[in-house]
Design a protein around this motif. Sequence first.
Motif, mmCIF file in Angstrom:
data_model
loop_
_atom_site.group_PDB
_atom_site.id
_atom_site.type_symbol
_atom_site.label_atom_id
_atom_site.label_comp_id
_atom_site.label_asym_id
_atom_site.label_seq_id
_atom_site.Cartn_x
_atom_site.Cartn_y
_atom_site.Cartn_z
ATOM 1 N N GLU A 1 0.831 -1.200 0.000
ATOM 2 C CA GLU A 1 0.000 0.000 0.000
ATOM 3 C C GLU A 1 0.871 1.259 0.000
ATOM 4 O OE1 GLU A 1 -3.289 0.190 -0.504
ATOM 5 O OE2 GLU A 1 -3.123 -1.976 -0.780
ATOM 6 N N ASP A 2 1.982 1.221 0.742
ATOM 7 C CA ASP A 2 2.914 2.353 0.727
ATOM 8 C C ASP A 2 3.502 2.551 -0.673
ATOM 9 O OD1 ASP A 2 2.507 2.869 3.388
ATOM 10 O OD2 ASP A 2 4.337 1.866 4.077
ATOM 11 N N LEU A 3 3.883 1.449 -1.327
ATOM 12 C CA LEU A 3 4.422 1.536 -2.681
ATOM 13 C C LEU A 3 3.386 2.090 -3.657
ATOM 14 C CD1 LEU A 3 6.498 -1.753 -2.971
ATOM 15 C CD2 LEU A 3 7.365 0.582 -2.993
ATOM 16 N N LYS A 4 2.143 1.643 -3.521
ATOM 17 C CA LYS A 4 1.077 2.161 -4.392
ATOM 18 C C LYS A 4 0.927 3.666 -4.203
ATOM 19 C CE LYS A 4 -1.938 -1.905 -4.532
ATOM 20 N NZ LYS A 4 -3.264 -2.407 -4.128
ATOM 21 N N ALA A 5 0.929 4.112 -2.955
ATOM 22 C CA ALA A 5 0.783 5.542 -2.678
ATOM 23 C C ALA A 5 1.958 6.328 -3.246
ATOM 24 C CB ALA A 5 0.657 5.777 -1.170
ATOM 25 N N LEU B 1 1.577 6.518 -7.039
ATOM 26 C CA LEU B 1 0.533 7.488 -7.385
ATOM 27 C C LEU B 1 1.033 8.921 -7.218
ATOM 28 C CD1 LEU B 1 -2.660 5.806 -5.882
ATOM 29 C CD2 LEU B 1 -2.123 6.160 -8.294
ATOM 30 N N ALA B 2 1.780 9.176 -6.131
ATOM 31 C CA ALA B 2 2.308 10.520 -5.900
ATOM 32 C C ALA B 2 3.325 10.893 -6.979
ATOM 33 C CB ALA B 2 2.950 10.609 -4.516
ATOM 34 N N LEU B 3 4.203 9.952 -7.352
ATOM 35 C CA LEU B 3 5.182 10.226 -8.397
ATOM 36 C C LEU B 3 4.507 10.437 -9.748
ATOM 37 C CD1 LEU B 3 8.023 7.735 -7.422
ATOM 38 C CD2 LEU B 3 8.085 10.228 -7.290
ATOM 39 N N THR B 4 3.484 9.667 -10.020
ATOM 40 C CA THR B 4 2.741 9.838 -11.262
ATOM 41 C C THR B 4 2.106 11.217 -11.321
ATOM 42 O OG1 THR B 4 2.292 7.469 -11.349
ATOM 43 C CG2 THR B 4 0.884 8.876 -12.686
#
Length: 195
Positions: free
Chosen positions: A21-25, A28-31
Amino acid sequence: MTDDPDLPNFEVPVGLLQDLEDLKATVLALTAQVNALAEGADAGSGSGETSADGEAAAGEEPGDEEEWQVPPFILLLDSPQYDDELRALIEWVEGVLVPGYLAEPSADARWCPEWFEHPVAIARLHGLWLAWQELTDPATCGYTGPSVWHRDHLDSCLRELRNSTGPFAGCTKGEHQIDHRMPGIVPSAWRQVQD
């Protein structure tokens, strides 16, 4: 975890799910950042660069445009920019280069005190100065920059300028000569033979 009969039932440790979940967040933030930068670059082509929030870029007023990202090469400038750049170059050459790196001129190591009247010398010294500005700043090149500047820029530039066939070849201690390197007649192999 899921009631789907087609998916295998794996026991996933709780910590791994939190990491995912941390990696997904993070992704998403980098995107979002990449998209904002891409939109900013597209918006930057118009007048008054603004971000997605409609605010001017940091440190800029709306409508301000940067003329140069890096210092321009002196031979590409017109007056008065050329004059300003030449004045700054003269200050650097006379204040840093001459007292720190030039020994007494001789027949084998020439130097013209009126070097600023030699276009070849201006071009070479300006390139040397631009490299010095970049390579003596630890923020842009680390602590090895001065060594690289000496090896890759200073030594070769002085070798070319002070060479017996360099731009100061016609200058002696008592005499200054600018036009000594101007070519004479074009070699006959380059001329068209007319019958």
